[in-house]
Design an enzyme around this catalytic site. Structure first.
Site, PDB file in Angstrom:
ATOM      1  N   SER A  33      -9.586   1.718   3.186  1.00 20.02           N
ATOM      2  CA  SER A  33      -8.743   2.470   2.297  1.00 20.02           C
ATOM      3  C   SER A  33      -7.712   1.636   1.539  1.00 20.02           C
ATOM      4  O   SER A  33      -7.083   2.145   0.620  1.00 20.02           O
ATOM      5  CB  SER A  33      -8.005   3.531   3.118  1.00 20.02           C
ATOM      6  OG  SER A  33      -7.138   2.910   4.056  1.00 20.02           O
ATOM      7  N   SER A  36      -9.701  -0.851   7.387  1.00 21.97           N
ATOM      8  CA  SER A  36      -9.214  -0.608   6.018  1.00 21.97           C
ATOM      9  C   SER A  36      -8.522  -1.784   5.347  1.00 21.97           C
ATOM     10  O   SER A  36      -8.173  -1.694   4.173  1.00 21.97           O
ATOM     11  CB  SER A  36      -8.275   0.593   6.006  1.00 21.97           C
ATOM     12  OG  SER A  36      -9.016   1.777   6.160  1.00 21.97           O
ATOM     13  N   LYS A  83       0.862  -1.187   0.000  1.00 23.71           N
ATOM     14  CA  LYS A  83       0.000   0.000   0.000  1.00 23.71           C
ATOM     15  C   LYS A  83       0.897   1.235   0.000  1.00 23.71           C
ATOM     16  O   LYS A  83       1.967   1.224   0.632  1.00 23.71           O
ATOM     17  CB  LYS A  83      -0.880  -0.035   1.258  1.00 23.71           C
ATOM     18  CG  LYS A  83      -1.940   1.052   1.337  1.00 23.71           C
ATOM     19  CD  LYS A  83      -2.831   0.804   2.560  1.00 23.71           C
ATOM     20  CE  LYS A  83      -3.876   1.876   2.764  1.00 23.71           C
ATOM     21  NZ  LYS A  83      -4.746   1.620   3.919  1.00 23.71           N
TER      22      LYS A  83
END
Lengths: 95, 493
Positions: free
Chosen positions: B154, B178, B79
């Site tokens: 996210s 997330s 990420k």
């Protein structure tokens, strides 16, 4: 407590954000909406409850006090938007 | 089978037996990225040359007798809020445009030590604030099962690239759900470890008392393998827990007979979609059929977790994000007359709407006169939520809930109403507020869209969670379904 446009302007100043008139309108409405929602917490009696800032008991972690090689000046400055003679360059501070 | 479809453990077996090279697996993955990334848009950066160099180096080392570990030669994605030395790390924000960290996150370093090969950095809601990856400051990622829908957030980029077979595994970060919520929406396995189990050194901070890094994988065994690599204390992170790390793979393939599963009534009433409730009900029946005991229980403060979270996390975010001032790194607005104007204009143009909203909310909650009423109150409520779990775990070993109240929603559906968007995390946030570990695994489908089952464990008991998750996965063969890109690739959309 109702949040006003003046409150939003004040918070923006604290947060170092410049916000447009349109944003002020939107944020006044949205923050008010969210703060109304969180009012539900007032239903709970918490006077004798300790806050949880961290979920597990933590001890301070100390590293041994040894001199280590720091990041080089070049590495520190590699992402600077502006630099001069090995320093960060910023807009004037003294009026 | 195509090489890009391999799971971590399958790829490992082939590399170990010298049936394929690391470079061959990588090239398969890079071709797949080229094939589907135009639709999915899960990557912010693809590190093609870096990956090729690493894969070739690893092949040479293997030829010279290097031991092949479980992740040696396995491609993966990070990420884009985890620092990777000299590789762009943007948090999907304009304010970190062009930022190349001078150091690595501990998780990245640990994966590289194992020989895993970084293929790219994945898209996310800006600074990990959001539940759909529509809040990315760069572009929106699509759900591989239906590109008109969101992948969740996210860590939507990380979930989408795993679901679309662009990498065998990825790392995400979980503050209020997330990792688990996008895992649920994309039909992959996503684990949030216990707070402190994985070092946060090099993870760009959002809400420091909640943030935790974890894996997104194609199956539970892979999840255990990645957990083995990334867990463990780290002197560079003062919140990293000095707790022994078991071999998580030793929990795979074990019976679950006698393990007690708690079912909390509150998780089946808070705005849950009927079809989701039905799928989760069948999953619970399935676990009972495997011999697990069922204990009905109550977590009475569940409905207060979301409002408390939306005070605690923005407060911590407003403090953490004060470092973005346009001086030392990232974007700077040049047209300013003095330093204050530089700060204000840089931050206003660099941050997106959701980030600004949360900074404003957090600044308000911490400001003079409101601290006690908002921030302190929320932290006290957090204690009540944590106490609920402590009490519940006296009577059960794991708690089983839906991961999200609905399946993935249409892009744009919730963007105008922040509160509606926040409600997607209603079942994941209480776990985060209590620092507990939890996994989301696929447990069924509704109209072709995956549904996630959340399994919550006691602190540092990720092993039992993986044991239950693996047993469930093994009993449901239809879960090997994959999103079908054929029609899209051939011009169907």
């Amino acid at each position: 407590m109702e949040i006003t446009k003046k409150d939003v302007e004040y918070i923006a100043k604290l947060a170092r954000l410049e916000i447009s008139d349109d944003e002020k309108e939107i944020l006044t409405k949205q923050l008010g909406h969210i703060l109304d929602y969180v009012k539900v917490l007032d239903e709970l009696e918490t006077e004798n409850i300790s806050p949880t800032f961290h979920v597990f008991p933590m001890k301070n972690v100390f590293r041994s006090d040894k001199v280590k090689e720091p990041l080089s000046r070049e590495e520190v400055l590699q992402n600077a938007p502006d630099q001069e003679n090995g320093f960060f360059k910023v807009a004037r501070v003294i009026e | 089978m195509n090489l890009y479809e391999l799971k971590v453990h399958e790829a490992h077996d082939l590399i170990k037996q010298k049936k394929i090279s690391c470079e061959e697996i990588l090239l398969g993955v890079l071709d797949r990225i080229e094939e589907v990334e135009g639709i999915v848009q899960g990557f912010v950066t693809v590190t093609r040359d870096y990956a090729l160099k690493k894969a070739r180096e690893t092949d040479k080392k293997i030829a010279l007798g290097r031991k092949v570990g479980p992740l040696t030669g396995i491609p993966f994605a990070l990420k884009d809020n985890m620092c990777s030395k000299d590789i762009l790390t943007t948090c999907s924000s304009k304010i970190l445009e062009g930022f190349k960290p001078p150091y690595n996150a501990t998780v990245f370093e640990r994966l590289e030590e194992q020989g895993a090969v970084l293929v790219g950095k994945t898209n996310m809601d800006e600074f990990a604030m959001g539940s759909s990856t529509e809040n990315s400051g760069l572009f929106a990622t699509k759900n591989p099962w239906d590109p008109s829908r969101v992948p969740g957030g996210s860590s939507g980029g990380s979930a989408a690239v795993v679901a679309s077979d662009q990498v065998p595994f990825a790392l995400g970060s979980d503050t209020g759900g997330s990792i688990r919520q996008p895992a649920s929406y994309c039909g992959v396995v996503g684990m949030k470890p216990t707070y402190g189990r994985v070092s946060r050194y090099g993870l760009v901070a959002f809400a420091s008392s909640l943030d935790q890094i974890g894996p997104l994988t194609k199956d539970v065994k892979d999840c255990a393998l990645v957990m083995n690599a990334i867990c463990g204390s780290d002197l560079k992170d003062s919140t990293s827990a000095p707790v022994d790390v078991p071999d998580f793979c030793s929990f795979i393939g074990k019976e679950v007979k006698g393990i007690r599963m708690g079912i909390a009534e509150e998780y089946f009433s808070l705005g849950i979609d009927d079809a989701v409730r039905n799928v989760i009900g069948k999953a619970i029946d399935n676990l009972e059929n495997l011999g697990m005991g069922k204990v009905e229980l109550s977590l009475p403060h569940t409905s207060y977790a979301l409002p408390a979270y939306y005070l605690v996390s923005p407060a911590e975010a407003s403090s953490n994000l004060s470092r973005y001032d346009g001086i030392r790194y990232g974007f700077r607005h040049e047209d300013s007359n003095n330093l204050l104007e530089t700060y204000q204009k840089t931050r206003s143009r660099g941050f997106g709407a959701e980030v600004k909203r949360r900074i404003m909310l957090g600044t308000y909650a911490l400001s003079s006169g409101y601290y006690d009423a908002y921030y302190l109150k929320a932290q006290k409520v957090r204690t009540l939520i944590k106490n609920d779990f402590d009490e519940a775990f006296k009577n059960c070993d794991v708690i089983v809930t839906p991961t999200a109240p609905t399946v993935s929603f249409k892009a744009g559906e919730n963007t105008q109403d922040p509160l509606q968007m926040y409600l997607n995390d209603v079942f994941t946030i209480p776990v985060s507020m209590s620092g507990l570990p939890a996994v989301s695994i696929p447990c069924g489908f509704i109209n072709g869209l995956p549904v996630g089952l959340q399994i919550i464990g006691k602190p540092f008991d990720e092993g039992t969670i993986l044991q239950v998750a693996d047993a469930f996965e093994q009993s449901r063969s239809f879960l090997n379904m994959k999103p079908n890109f054929g029609s899209f690739v051939r011009g169907g959309v």
